[in-house]
Design a protein around this motif. Structure first.
Motif, PDB file in Angstrom:
ATOM      1  N   LEU A 134      44.526  -9.901  12.316  1.00 30.88           N
ATOM      2  CA  LEU A 134      44.795 -11.255  11.829  1.00 30.88           C
ATOM      3  C   LEU A 134      44.537 -12.287  12.920  1.00 30.88           C
ATOM      4  N   ALA A 135      44.816 -11.939  14.164  1.00 28.44           N
ATOM      5  CA  ALA A 135      44.509 -12.843  15.274  1.00 28.44           C
ATOM      6  C   ALA A 135      43.004 -13.041  15.404  1.00 28.44           C
ATOM      7  N   ALA A 136      42.240 -11.978  15.230  1.00 29.89           N
ATOM      8  CA  ALA A 136      40.781 -12.099  15.298  1.00 29.89           C
ATOM      9  C   ALA A 136      40.243 -12.939  14.146  1.00 29.89           C
ATOM     10  N   GLU A 137      40.830 -12.781  12.961  1.00 31.25           N
ATOM     11  CA  GLU A 137      40.382 -13.569  11.812  1.00 31.25           C
ATOM     12  C   GLU A 137      40.641 -15.059  12.036  1.00 31.25           C
ATOM     13  N   ALA A 138      41.804 -15.390  12.587  1.00 28.76           N
ATOM     14  CA  ALA A 138      42.104 -16.792  12.875  1.00 28.76           C
ATOM     15  C   ALA A 138      41.199 -17.333  13.973  1.00 28.76           C
TER      16      ALA A 138
ATOM     17  N   ALA B 197      36.658 -20.626  16.023  1.00 34.35           N
ATOM     18  CA  ALA B 197      35.366 -20.705  16.706  1.00 34.35           C
ATOM     19  C   ALA B 197      34.278 -21.253  15.796  1.00 34.35           C
ATOM     20  N   ARG B 198      34.371 -20.999  14.508  1.00 27.88           N
ATOM     21  CA  ARG B 198      33.369 -21.493  13.568  1.00 27.88           C
ATOM     22  C   ARG B 198      33.484 -23.003  13.366  1.00 27.88           C
ATOM     23  N   ASP B 199      34.721 -23.511  13.265  1.00 25.76           N
ATOM     24  CA  ASP B 199      34.933 -24.914  12.919  1.00 25.76           C
ATOM     25  C   ASP B 199      35.360 -25.783  14.095  1.00 25.76           C
ATOM     26  N   GLY B 200      35.708 -25.160  15.220  1.00 20.90           N
ATOM     27  CA  GLY B 200      36.179 -25.934  16.357  1.00 20.90           C
ATOM     28  C   GLY B 200      37.549 -26.540  16.153  1.00 20.90           C
ATOM     29  N   ARG B 201      38.379 -25.926  15.310  1.00 19.62           N
ATOM     30  CA  ARG B 201      39.694 -26.471  14.984  1.00 19.62           C
ATOM     31  C   ARG B 201      40.773 -25.810  15.828  1.00 19.62           C
ATOM     32  N   LEU B 202      41.815 -26.577  16.117  1.00 19.34           N
ATOM     33  CA  LEU B 202      42.914 -26.085  16.940  1.00 19.34           C
ATOM     34  C   LEU B 202      43.895 -25.232  16.152  1.00 19.34           C
ATOM     35  N   ARG B 203      44.207 -25.635  14.921  1.00 21.17           N
ATOM     36  CA  ARG B 203      45.262 -24.964  14.165  1.00 21.17           C
ATOM     37  C   ARG B 203      45.016 -23.464  13.999  1.00 21.17           C
ATOM     38  N   PRO B 204      43.814 -23.021  13.594  1.00 20.95           N
ATOM     39  CA  PRO B 204      43.620 -21.567  13.491  1.00 20.95           C
ATOM     40  C   PRO B 204      43.799 -20.851  14.824  1.00 20.95           C
ATOM     41  N   LEU B 205      43.433 -21.504  15.919  1.00 22.52           N
ATOM     42  CA  LEU B 205      43.590 -20.862  17.223  1.00 22.52           C
ATOM     43  C   LEU B 205      45.068 -20.737  17.593  1.00 22.52           C
ATOM     44  N   LEU B 206      45.865 -21.724  17.237  1.00 24.66           N
ATOM     45  CA  LEU B 206      47.307 -21.609  17.443  1.00 24.66           C
ATOM     46  C   LEU B 206      47.881 -20.473  16.602  1.00 24.66           C
ATOM     47  N   LEU B 207      47.371 -20.336  15.375  1.00 21.94           N
ATOM     48  CA  LEU B 207      47.809 -19.234  14.527  1.00 21.94           C
ATOM     49  C   LEU B 207      47.439 -17.885  15.142  1.00 21.94           C
ATOM     50  N   ALA B 208      46.261 -17.832  15.771  1.00 21.52           N
ATOM     51  CA  ALA B 208      45.869 -16.597  16.454  1.00 21.52           C
ATOM     52  C   ALA B 208      46.872 -16.258  17.553  1.00 21.52           C
TER      53      ALA B 208
ATOM     54  N   LEU C 178      32.751 -19.437  24.165  1.00 28.39           N
ATOM     55  CA  LEU C 178      31.292 -19.464  24.154  1.00 28.39           C
ATOM     56  C   LEU C 178      30.692 -20.056  22.886  1.00 28.39           C
ATOM     57  N   SER C 179      31.416 -19.980  21.756  1.00 29.77           N
ATOM     58  CA  SER C 179      30.745 -20.327  20.502  1.00 29.77           C
ATOM     59  C   SER C 179      31.373 -21.464  19.711  1.00 29.77           C
ATOM     60  N   ALA C 180      32.550 -21.943  20.076  1.00 33.23           N
ATOM     61  CA  ALA C 180      33.157 -23.036  19.304  1.00 33.23           C
ATOM     62  C   ALA C 180      32.314 -24.301  19.431  1.00 33.23           C
ATOM     63  N   PRO C 181      32.052 -25.020  18.340  1.00 25.50           N
ATOM     64  CA  PRO C 181      31.136 -26.176  18.354  1.00 25.50           C
ATOM     65  C   PRO C 181      31.807 -27.468  18.829  1.00 25.50           C
ATOM     66  N   ILE C 182      32.500 -27.396  19.952  1.00 27.18           N
ATOM     67  CA  ILE C 182      33.150 -28.577  20.529  1.00 27.18           C
ATOM     68  C   ILE C 182      32.905 -28.580  22.027  1.00 27.18           C
ATOM     69  N   ALA C 183      33.224 -29.672  22.660  1.00 28.45           N
ATOM     70  CA  ALA C 183      32.992 -29.808  24.094  1.00 28.45           C
ATOM     71  C   ALA C 183      33.814 -28.791  24.886  1.00 28.45           C
TER      72      ALA C 183
ATOM     73  N   HIS D 217      42.178 -26.158  23.930  1.00 29.65           N
ATOM     74  CA  HIS D 217      42.635 -25.388  22.770  1.00 29.65           C
ATOM     75  C   HIS D 217      43.098 -23.992  23.186  1.00 29.65           C
ATOM     76  N   LEU D 218      42.344 -23.352  24.083  1.00 30.28           N
ATOM     77  CA  LEU D 218      42.742 -22.029  24.549  1.00 30.28           C
ATOM     78  C   LEU D 218      44.069 -22.088  25.302  1.00 30.28           C
ATOM     79  N   GLY D 219      44.252 -23.139  26.093  1.00 32.54           N
ATOM     80  CA  GLY D 219      45.501 -23.274  26.824  1.00 32.54           C
ATOM     81  C   GLY D 219      46.693 -23.446  25.908  1.00 32.54           C
ATOM     82  N   LEU D 220      46.552 -24.270  24.887  1.00 37.78           N
ATOM     83  CA  LEU D 220      47.637 -24.463  23.936  1.00 37.78           C
ATOM     84  C   LEU D 220      47.929 -23.181  23.160  1.00 37.78           C
ATOM     85  N   SER D 221      46.868 -22.490  22.767  1.00 37.24           N
ATOM     86  CA  SER D 221      47.062 -21.221  22.061  1.00 37.24           C
ATOM     87  C   SER D 221      47.769 -20.200  22.951  1.00 37.24           C
TER      88      SER D 221
END
Length: 741
Positions: free
Chosen positions: A168-172, A177-188, A216-221, A228-232
């Motif tokens: 489930l963490a990988a799915e989030a 990574a696909r959308d560059g959104r923070l919320r799914p990464l927090l869920l992960a 490597l692949s998220a479409p954001i700066a 995002h990784l730090g918050l997650s």
């Protein structure tokens, strides 16, 4: 004024039957997935109505249903005196299941079955989003037919819940990574933290794969990716540490003692006892980590919960009492082992995982036959997926998927190679996940390259040939089990390669048809051997064990022998209702003790002893205390009795101390002590046999000198020739009174 009329027929026109695939998927997608799901449920749930208790964990589940305090802390006993030597998160679903269905063995297995089906569906969704429907169906099938996956989700251990959480963490993470959104990464981060509650620091081993993919692949700066990784990571750490912090901040007098430690610290239990002490190569002293291993192995670096793999009390080669079967097994004596089916031979120590030590353990027959049939095709898939996608944009979805699964596989491969496994096949469930995903994604990628032509055409035939050859080798290591299997797999491999070669040479419609037939035969060559193991769950001689293995187990190379599923842990599968009459602790059982499992019933002498102590309990908190968890186990399982186990799982935990024990007696909270009970397993004796000067030993000496021996006749027993030692399996019962010297 116009009025809009809602047409119920029109409103339901867009509803789709659950067996029909969505419009954006092939028509076969949903029916195929439903068929795979149903088959998974059958394989995972087969025989759970004949389950028996995974003794150590079942005691905790019984206690966790007695009070919410025990539920939260994961108390081993209903009196909340001591916890498990693990975090309790993996048992929470089992305890909730018992609260709904009652305390039955199958009620403890049912959550793992559900977790297994859910894991398969999450894997399918992950691979479908990454590589398409065909790849997802291949991956789901490969995962379903991996023997360790079948065995894993039939056991009452930590890994089913852990495997689902990391998936489930990988799915989030994939969505983030696909959308560059923070919320799914927090869920992960939340899912990894929940995985930590099930399997502790092993859950963090998935972090390199998840972080690499997003970075490597998220479409954001880059700055936002790092933020995002730090918050997650903060969320993950908070969820992971929540139970440990709650225990640490609770006064010791208001909570159970933390098993596995010398300092009553949740951090020592998680970091020292269950992590650092598993890696002997680190050279870290167990004493410096607060691990009870310091009292068991002289303070060396190796030990802790790793001793479950080598035996209790630091006895090399002794079978673990923790890893007992959860489904359809009963004890088997050495004579019964020798008298098992004629096609089975047990030689050397392979039945205990003799090839499961050292850096090559992942390629040893015992583990590879349960997990590693797809090693070659997975390796080729990683190479092709990364190299062929060079020059693509940073956000390339296909390459990101291969990086995810490749890093996941490499990380856990390294962890298990360096650490202690010792026959615990169910650890490998987290390896089966990326192997299945890489097989699905890799085969579809190589098939497209095959259809396109050019030098890459030969990747698919090469991967199939290598995997078939490896499967022939593994099957050949166990020639007494399905002796025709190696030949069949070899023929399938050769036929697949020939068809693929002929299909590429022919440019006509018939040539294209040969290629499709070659693909079908290739899939058969890849999956036929592991499926031959997986379906053994229906075979009483090779059904799964508490260690998560299904089918035969390989031994040292050269012995070329086979051990039944029961032989790996000294038990034989359940074949009839008469199993409940098997004598516990039968003479001649491997290692001198029967396999540590239980049907939750008390023997006649045990019933009489419990009736006597209960009727004389008065206002005491505990019915009695006993040396070791094994002595307390039958009474907790059968009735939920408040029995105080001395010394924790190992018998070496300094709880209670002699002073604490005497205070319990003086305050009237404890009147009776049962010594020498639990001859059914080493764990019950460890309180008298491990270390020098342990609390359990000191208490035992004090009880013998200061308390009065209760005659066996007082509780329905009979006296032996030596009147100081009553006959029967209940042990010696002592009555302790306030002020005893």
């Amino acid at each position: 004024m116009a009025t809009t009329v809602l047409d119920p027929t029109a409103a339901g026109a867009n509803r789709r039957a659950p067996w029909r695939a969505p419009a954006d998927q092939p028509a076969y997608a949903r029916p195929a997935l439903l068929a795979i799901t149903v088959l998974a449920a059958v394989l995972y749930a087969w025989g759970i109505s004949h389950s028996q208790y995974h003794t150590f964990y079942a005691n905790a589940v019984r206690s966790m249903t007695e009070s919410w305090k025990a539920f939260f802390y994961g108390s081993f006993d209903p009196g909340n005196s001591i916890t498990l030597d693990k975090l309790p998160g993996f048992l929470w679903p089992q305890a909730l299941s018992v609260r709904v269905f009652g305390f039955h063995p199958w009620a403890l297995v049912l959550p793992q079955v559900i977790e297994g089906v859910a894991s398969l569906l999450v894997l399918y969704r992950l691979v479908r989003r990454w590589a398409g429907v065909a790849a997802a169906l291949i991956a789901a099938t490969a995962f379903l037919l991996t023997p360790v996956a079948v065995g894993l989700f039939r056991t009452a251990v930590e890994d089913p819940a852990f495997t689902l959480c990391v998936l489930l963490a990988a799915e989030a993470t994939q969505r983030a990574a696909r959308d560059g959104r923070l919320r799914p990464l927090l869920l992960a981060g939340v899912w990894v933290g929940l995985g930590f509650q099930a399997k502790m620091l092993e859950a963090w081993a998935v972090l390199p794969a998840l972080a690499l993919v997003h970075l490597l692949s998220a479409p954001i700066a880059l700055r936002r990716r790092l933020a995002h990784l730090g918050l997650s990571a903060l969320v993950m750490a908070a969820v992971s540490m929540s139970w440990m912090l709650a225990v640490t901040l609770t006064p010791a007098k208001d909570r159970p003692y933390v098993d596995g430690t010398t300092d009553n610290s949740a951090f020592s239990m998680v970091v020292g006892y269950n992590f650092l002490n598993r890696f002997s190569s680190l050279g870290i002293s167990a004493a410096s980590t607060g691990s009870v291993s310091a009292t068991r192995n002289g303070g060396g670096g190796h030990g802790g919960s790793a001793d479950r793999e080598t035996g209790t009390a630091g006895t090399p080669g002794a079978r673990s009492s923790r890893d007992t079967p959860s489904v359809a097994h009963v004890p088997e004596t050495a004579q019964a082992t020798a008298a098992s089916a004629s096609e089975v031979r047990q030689v050397g120590s392979g039945g205990r995982g003799g090839d499961q030590d050292g850096w090559s353990k992942m390629f040893g027959t015992s583990l590879a036959s349960q997990t590693g049939w797809l090693y070659p095709v997975a390796a080729v898939a990683i190479a092709c997926g990364v190299l062929w996608r060079r020059g693509r944009p940073r956000t390339d979805r296909i390459r990101a998927g291969f990086l995810l699964w490749g890093t996941w596989l490499a990380t856990y491969f390294l962890v298990f190679s360096a650490g202690t496994v010792g026959g615990h096949t169910y650890y490998m469930g987290v390896i089966a996940v990326p192997l299945a995903a890489l097989t699905g994604g890799g085969v579809t990628l190589m098939w497209r390259a095959y259809r396109a032509g050019g030098p890459r055409t030969w990747a698919l035939p090469g991967a199939v040939a290598a995997t078939a050859a490896w499967s022939v080798y593994l099957a050949g290591e166990l020639p007494s089990f399905l002796p025709w299997l190696a030949l069949v797999v070899g023929l399938l491999g050769v036929g697949a390669v020939v068809l693929l070669v002929l299909g590429r040479r022919g440019r006509s419609a018939s040539g294209s048809g040969l290629g499709l037939v070659g693909l079908a035969v290739s899939l058969a060559a890849l999956l036929f051997a592991p499926s031959a193991w997986a379906v053994q769950v229906f075979n009483p001689a090779y059904a799964s064990t508490g260690r998560g293995a299904v089918g035969p187990s390989g031994q040292h190379r050269g012995h070329r022998s086979v051990t039944t599923a029961g032989g790996r842990t000294g038990q034989r599968p359940l074949t009839g209702a008469g199993s409940r009459g098997v004598t516990r602790g039968a003479p001649g059982a491997q290692g001198g003790f029967s396999v540590l499992q239980d049907d939750g019933r008390l023997t006649g002498p045990q019933k009489e002893l419990l009736r006597y102590t209960t009727s004389h309990q008065g206002s005491a908190t505990y019915v009695f205390a006993t040396t070791g968890w094994r002595g307390a186990s039958p009474y907790i399982l059968a009735t939920g009795a408040h029995v105080l186990p001395l010394g924790g799982y190992s018998g070496s935990v300094p709880f209670p101390t002699e002073a604490q024990f005497r205070h319990l007696v003086d305050s009237g909270k404890l009147r009776y002590v049962l010594l020498g009970a639990g001859g059914r397993g080493r764990g019950a004796l460890s309180g008298n046999r491990t270390g020098n000067g342990t609390g359990a030993m000191q208490i035992t000496a004090w009880v013998r000198s200061a308390c009065a021996l209760v005659p066996a006749s007082a509780y329905g027993g009979s006296e032996s020739a030596d009147t100081s030692r009553p006959s029967g399996a209940t042990g010696e019962l002592y009555r302790c009174t306030s002020g005893a010297a």
